[in-house]
Scaffold this motif. Structure first.
Motif, PDB file in Angstrom:
ATOM      1  N   ILE A   1       0.834  -1.202   0.000  1.00 16.33           N
ATOM      2  CA  ILE A   1       0.000   0.000   0.000  1.00 16.33           C
ATOM      3  C   ILE A   1       0.869   1.251   0.000  1.00 16.33           C
ATOM      4  CG2 ILE A   1      -1.729   1.288   1.308  1.00 16.33           C
ATOM      5  CD1 ILE A   1      -2.781  -1.367   2.342  1.00 16.33           C
ATOM      6  N   ILE A   2       1.895   1.271   0.825  1.00 18.81           N
ATOM      7  CA  ILE A   2       2.752   2.448   0.927  1.00 18.81           C
ATOM      8  C   ILE A   2       3.556   2.656  -0.359  1.00 18.81           C
ATOM      9  CG2 ILE A   2       4.815   3.361   2.069  1.00 18.81           C
ATOM     10  CD1 ILE A   2       2.341   3.828   3.689  1.00 18.81           C
ATOM     11  N   TYR A   3       4.143   1.615  -0.859  1.00 14.20           N
ATOM     12  CA  TYR A   3       5.069   1.764  -1.989  1.00 14.20           C
ATOM     13  C   TYR A   3       4.344   2.246  -3.239  1.00 14.20           C
ATOM     14  CZ  TYR A   3       9.027   0.783  -5.054  1.00 14.20           C
ATOM     15  OH  TYR A   3      10.058   0.911  -5.943  1.00 14.20           O
TER      16      TYR A   3
ATOM     17  N   ALA B   1      10.541  -3.937  -9.916  1.00 15.32           N
ATOM     18  CA  ALA B   1      10.272  -5.077  -9.043  1.00 15.32           C
ATOM     19  C   ALA B   1      11.361  -5.248  -7.994  1.00 15.32           C
ATOM     20  CB  ALA B   1      10.141  -6.349  -9.884  1.00 15.32           C
ATOM     21  N   TYR B   2      12.609  -5.032  -8.372  1.00 14.36           N
ATOM     22  CA  TYR B   2      13.692  -5.254  -7.414  1.00 14.36           C
ATOM     23  C   TYR B   2      13.679  -4.191  -6.320  1.00 14.36           C
ATOM     24  CZ  TYR B   2      16.278  -1.645 -10.008  1.00 14.36           C
ATOM     25  OH  TYR B   2      16.674  -0.473 -10.598  1.00 14.36           O
TER      26      TYR B   2
ATOM     27  N   PHE C   1      12.450  -2.993  -0.711  1.00 13.14           N
ATOM     28  CA  PHE C   1      11.617  -2.236   0.225  1.00 13.14           C
ATOM     29  C   PHE C   1      10.857  -3.173   1.155  1.00 13.14           C
ATOM     30  CE2 PHE C   1       7.807   0.031   1.517  1.00 13.14           C
ATOM     31  CZ  PHE C   1       8.281   1.304   1.826  1.00 13.14           C
ATOM     32  N   THR C   2      10.234  -4.208   0.616  1.00 13.38           N
ATOM     33  CA  THR C   2       9.444  -5.145   1.423  1.00 13.38           C
ATOM     34  C   THR C   2      10.325  -5.948   2.368  1.00 13.38           C
ATOM     35  OG1 THR C   2       7.848  -5.325  -0.389  1.00 13.38           O
ATOM     36  CG2 THR C   2       7.762  -7.016   1.320  1.00 13.38           C
ATOM     37  N   LEU C   3      11.469  -6.408   1.883  1.00 10.54           N
ATOM     38  CA  LEU C   3      12.366  -7.183   2.738  1.00 10.54           C
ATOM     39  C   LEU C   3      12.867  -6.347   3.913  1.00 10.54           C
ATOM     40  CD1 LEU C   3      14.504  -9.236   0.179  1.00 10.54           C
ATOM     41  CD2 LEU C   3      12.876 -10.122   1.846  1.00 10.54           C
ATOM     42  N   ILE C   4      13.211  -5.093   3.646  1.00  9.58           N
ATOM     43  CA  ILE C   4      13.722  -4.238   4.717  1.00  9.58           C
ATOM     44  C   ILE C   4      12.635  -3.972   5.748  1.00  9.58           C
ATOM     45  CG2 ILE C   4      14.617  -1.939   5.231  1.00  9.58           C
ATOM     46  CD1 ILE C   4      15.922  -2.014   2.416  1.00  9.58           C
ATOM     47  N   VAL C   5      11.415  -3.701   5.286  1.00 11.55           N
ATOM     48  CA  VAL C   5      10.312  -3.469   6.214  1.00 11.55           C
ATOM     49  C   VAL C   5      10.035  -4.726   7.043  1.00 11.55           C
ATOM     50  CG1 VAL C   5       7.842  -2.990   6.369  1.00 11.55           C
ATOM     51  CG2 VAL C   5       9.271  -1.651   4.829  1.00 11.55           C
ATOM     52  N   THR C   6      10.075  -5.897   6.408  1.00  9.43           N
ATOM     53  CA  THR C   6       9.824  -7.152   7.118  1.00  9.43           C
ATOM     54  C   THR C   6      10.893  -7.426   8.161  1.00  9.43           C
ATOM     55  OG1 THR C   6       8.759  -8.047   5.136  1.00  9.43           O
ATOM     56  CG2 THR C   6       9.428  -9.620   6.832  1.00  9.43           C
ATOM     57  N   PHE C   7      12.154  -7.246   7.778  1.00  4.40           N
ATOM     58  CA  PHE C   7      13.230  -7.463   8.739  1.00  4.40           C
ATOM     59  C   PHE C   7      13.142  -6.452   9.883  1.00  4.40           C
ATOM     60  CE2 PHE C   7      15.178 -10.277   5.727  1.00  4.40           C
ATOM     61  CZ  PHE C   7      15.996 -11.089   6.496  1.00  4.40           C
ATOM     62  N   GLY C   8      12.797  -5.209   9.565  1.00  5.70           N
ATOM     63  CA  GLY C   8      12.651  -4.220  10.624  1.00  5.70           C
ATOM     64  C   GLY C   8      11.554  -4.583  11.601  1.00  5.70           C
ATOM     65  N   MET C   9      10.441  -5.106  11.097  1.00  6.94           N
ATOM     66  CA  MET C   9       9.349  -5.538  11.972  1.00  6.94           C
ATOM     67  C   MET C   9       9.784  -6.718  12.833  1.00  6.94           C
ATOM     68  SD  MET C   9       5.491  -6.670  10.897  1.00  6.94           S
ATOM     69  CE  MET C   9       4.280  -7.099  12.160  1.00  6.94           C
TER      70      MET C   9
ATOM     71  N   ILE D   1      15.166   3.367  -2.682  1.00  2.00           N
ATOM     72  CA  ILE D   1      14.270   4.226  -3.457  1.00  2.00           C
ATOM     73  C   ILE D   1      15.050   5.157  -4.380  1.00  2.00           C
ATOM     74  CG2 ILE D   1      12.589   6.116  -3.281  1.00  2.00           C
ATOM     75  CD1 ILE D   1      11.526   4.817  -0.764  1.00  2.00           C
ATOM     76  N   TYR D   2      16.083   5.823  -3.864  1.00  2.00           N
ATOM     77  CA  TYR D   2      16.790   6.846  -4.636  1.00  2.00           C
ATOM     78  C   TYR D   2      18.159   6.395  -5.133  1.00  2.00           C
ATOM     79  CZ  TYR D   2      13.237  10.119  -3.076  1.00  2.00           C
ATOM     80  OH  TYR D   2      12.044  10.760  -2.849  1.00  2.00           O
TER      81      TYR D   2
END
Length: 731
Positions: free
Chosen positions: A539-541, A550-551, A556-564, A633-634
């Motif tokens: 939703i955020i991305y 895709a990469y 982005f998803t992997l980093i968010v998951t590991f952070g959680m 992202i950048y």
């Protein structure tokens, strides 16, 4: 019909000169909880511990259970039956510390049975003979010191052994096993009811049943206030079940209990009453209580129950200085309770003096059938076992599907709502700008600039980054990271301590190892974290208009998951450390998270901080995940070779930092998980440096006891017997 081949009055455990001291914090005065207690409990008996509030009933119960860190002094002497391997378990007062509310009664017993029983019939019969009698099947003709044949215990077992729940192939039948438990504890009518819908009495009996599902049952069962919060009928059913268990399974059951009615009191075989200050004022059969009061010159009217009279007297402190440690250690170290004693309590003094006269009988019993234990009852250490891991995981999945999903659903709902709000507030196009500036134009400007022009250029770059959508994207992504990690950590802190208390009780009762539980819990959290992180990231991305690579989305998803997952691990660690207090755990978790936010460098740039602060910032997983997201992202060739990313330049980041931060993130996950595991092991084993030193020095300092097992002799010089010469007999 169950046939038992053991003595009804056979000693299970005894204690002499038991003293328990509670050390206060910050080197303040200590408090004596139990004071020179002496007593004995036998197999096939149901014993009640009674006394006023604060007399030390629960503490004595834990000491009898031989729990570490219970505060026993070096002079305390504990003895167990030398012919029987003592197996203990402890049941707490609150059923919430034993029961999973998401399971049914039958499922609770079934999971407990599968976790505790996995031996074949042939192996179990051999182990059962040794565990029940303390002797091997090869020594059937051993003879006791009193000349009696020991073979009656080696045949053990009883006719019940031949009705053990095994199928025709010799495999353990768990369904048959739990049916027997349901029948014994009168739980057949509620077998398929959810635990949270059961009455208080049914939950109490279920807590007992969970400890009795293994084939080799415990023979010393300690229960803290089994009738607390129950009406008279429910209390009677609980005590009746305990009485039948003690008769049927060669158990010594000890319970702490408040004032029971006359019917409940008559169900107990033995009564042990404590007074204020931790002194014993009565130890014997309940029907001998009136005679005991008469012996102490205490008149009890016929219309008054003797136990009520005794408890009223026990609510006072004694006059005489029975506090051994207040005399030996001085008032600077131990609080002298006798200083606040009323001078009109002669009745309590006489009760204590008469009770001390029973010590020679206890000494004789210890000399005949006792074995001195210096530290604790030998319990086999459990190690990681895939069998335990599997059924703990299955139990966790069942509980999650039944009830615990609500917490995860609430977390997912809040995450979706916040994600939608962020999209509405920041817009759907903040991720479209690449934030790149032509590098050649900047180089020309730098080559022909003056110091004033350099400053103006840097100010222009900062102003441009602050006012553009790139700056809005920066703020949005930081909140994305902080919000998900904070709510994940908070939910774990609020939920996990309740599960920790259940684990601690099961671990103390030797159900399974710490690692088996810990990794099953971790495996259960992984799919939940992945699903929530994936939905939130999606939703955020795409809602904020990020690049459709895709990469990049995968990073982005992997980093968010590991952070959680890291935040869950940190919450688990805080929940374990402060498992006894939700308030302290919540406050500590918030403070820890705010410190990590400050170290992230978002509010105060790390470039202007001291080198120590900059190095400490790597302890913040918030900083690592946020920087990795900004690079995903950048960075990764988003700008052309002749351009520079304004945002990454301002944050002093480059593409290599994505790899470096990824290593740090994985390291954080491993370290936080290992710290949580070590904290759980520490808490489960009740490790204490002071306690370890005290228990190691106990055997060296124990001059009052000489144990010689070769010639079966035990010599005591009980100093507490010399406090009153008229109450002492030659041992």
């Amino acid at each position: 019909m169950v046939m038992n081949y053991c003595h009804k009055n056979e000693m299970a455990m005894a204690w002499l000169d038991m003293c328990c001291v509670q050390n206060s914090l910050f080197c303040g005065p200590s408090k004596t909880i139990l004071n020179s207690l002496n007593g004995c409990i036998n197999f096939h008996t149901l014993t009640a511990l009674m006394g006023p509030s604060g007399a030390g009933k629960t503490t004595l119960l834990k000491c009898i259970n031989m729990r570490p860190n219970c505060g026993l002094t070096s002079d305390s002497q504990m003895f167990v039956n030398k012919y029987t391997d003592l197996r203990t378990c402890f049941i707490m007062q609150s059923s919430d510390e034993h029961l999973f509310m998401g399971l049914t009664v039958r499922e609770s017993l079934l999971f407990a049975s599968r976790i505790k029983n996995r031996s074949s019939k042939r192996e179990l019969n051999y182990r059962d003979s040794y565990a029940q009698t303390g002797t091997s099947l090869l020594n059937l003709n051993d003879v006791r010191e009193d000349g009696s044949d020991e073979s009656y215990e080696s045949t053990a077992v009883t006719m019940e052994k031949w009705s053990d729940p095994y199928d025709k192939n010799g495999n353990f039948d768990h369904n048959m096993n739990i049916m027997k438990i349901l029948q014994e504890l009168l739980l057949e009518d509620c077998a398929d009811n959810a635990v949270h819908t059961c009455s208080g009495g049914e939950q109490k009996r279920l807590s007992v049943g969970l400890e009795l599902v293994q084939q080799i049952k415990p023979n010393l069962l300690c229960i803290d206030e089994p009738t607390s919060g129950l009406d008279s009928n429910a209390s009677e059913m609980v005590i009746q079940c305990l009485k039948q268990l003690s008769d049927r399974h060669r158990m010594a059951i000890v319970t702490s209990i408040h004032q029971p009615n006359s019917l409940l009191l008559s169900m107990f075989d033995q009564l042990y009453v404590l007074s204020k200050g931790g002194h014993c004022v009565f130890a014997g059969r309940p029907n001998h209580l009136r005679d005991h009061l008469t012996t102490c010159d205490i008149n009890c009217a016929e219309d008054i129950l003797p136990i009520e009279m005794l408890l009223k007297i026990s609510s006072k402190f004694p006059n005489n200085s029975y506090n051994k440690y207040s005399k030996t250690n001085g008032s600077n170290n131990v609080e002298d309770e006798t200083m606040t004693i009323n001078n009109n309590n002669n009745e309590i003094d006489r009760l204590i003096d008469i009770t001390i006269k029973q010590v020679p009988d206890i000494v004789a019993e210890c000399q005949t059938n006792g074995r001195f234990v210096s530290k604790s009852i030998n319990k086999h250490t459990k190690y990681f076992n895939f069998y335990h891991f599997y059924y703990l995981l299955m139990r966790g999945i069942t509980c999650f599907i039944r009830s615990e999903w609500r917490v995860s659903a609430a977390l997912a709902t809040f995450s979706i709502v916040v994600a939608v709000m962020l999209i509405y507030l920041y817009g759907t196009d903040i991720g479209q700008e690449n934030g790149c500036m032509d590098l050649y134009a900047a180089a020309v400007a730098v080559a022909n600039r003056t110091p004033t022009q350099v400053s103006s250029l840097e100010q222009s770059l900062r102003l441009l980054s602050q006012e553009s959508k790139v700056s809005l994207n920066l703020k949005c992504q930081f909140f994305v990271v902080v919000f998900l990690q904070f709510v994940s950590m908070a939910c774990t802190i609020l939920v996990f301590p309740s599960e920790v208390r259940i684990f601690l009780n099961e671990h103390h009762n030797k159900w399974y190892s710490t690692s088996s539980y810990f990794w099953s819990k971790f495996m259960l959290e992984i799919p939940v974290s992945i699903v929530i992180s994936y939905v939130y990231s999606f939703i955020i991305y795409y809602g904020t208009g990020q690049l459709s690579d895709a990469y990049r989305y995968a990073y982005f998803t992997l980093i968010v998951t590991f952070g959680m997952s890291i935040a869950n691990s940190a919450g688990t660690l805080v929940g374990i450390i402060f498992a006894r207090s939700f308030q302290v755990a919540t406050t500590s978790g918030v403070v820890l998270f705010l410190v990590l936010v400050l170290l992230s460098g978002f509010f105060v740039p790390l470039t202007i901080q001291h080198e120590i602060i900059r190095s400490s910032s790597y302890l913040s997983f918030i900083k690592l995940t946020f920087e990795a997201i900004m690079v995903s992202i950048y960075g990764i060739d988003r700008c052309e070779s002749t351009q520079i990313s304004i945002m990454l330049h301002q944050l002093e980041l480059n593409d290599d930092d994505l790899t470096i931060n990824s290593y740090w993130i994985v390291g954080h996950l491993i370290v936080w998980r290992l710290l949580a595991l070590l904290a759980l092991i520490y808490r489960a084993n009740d490790w204490s440096i002071a306690n370890l030193i005290q228990r190691q020095n106990k055997a060296k300092q124990l001059t009052t006891t000489t144990v010689m097992t070769d010639n079966k002799s035990i010599t005591f010089t009980a100093n507490y017997l010399n406090t009153d010469n008229k109450s002492t007999s030659d041992t």
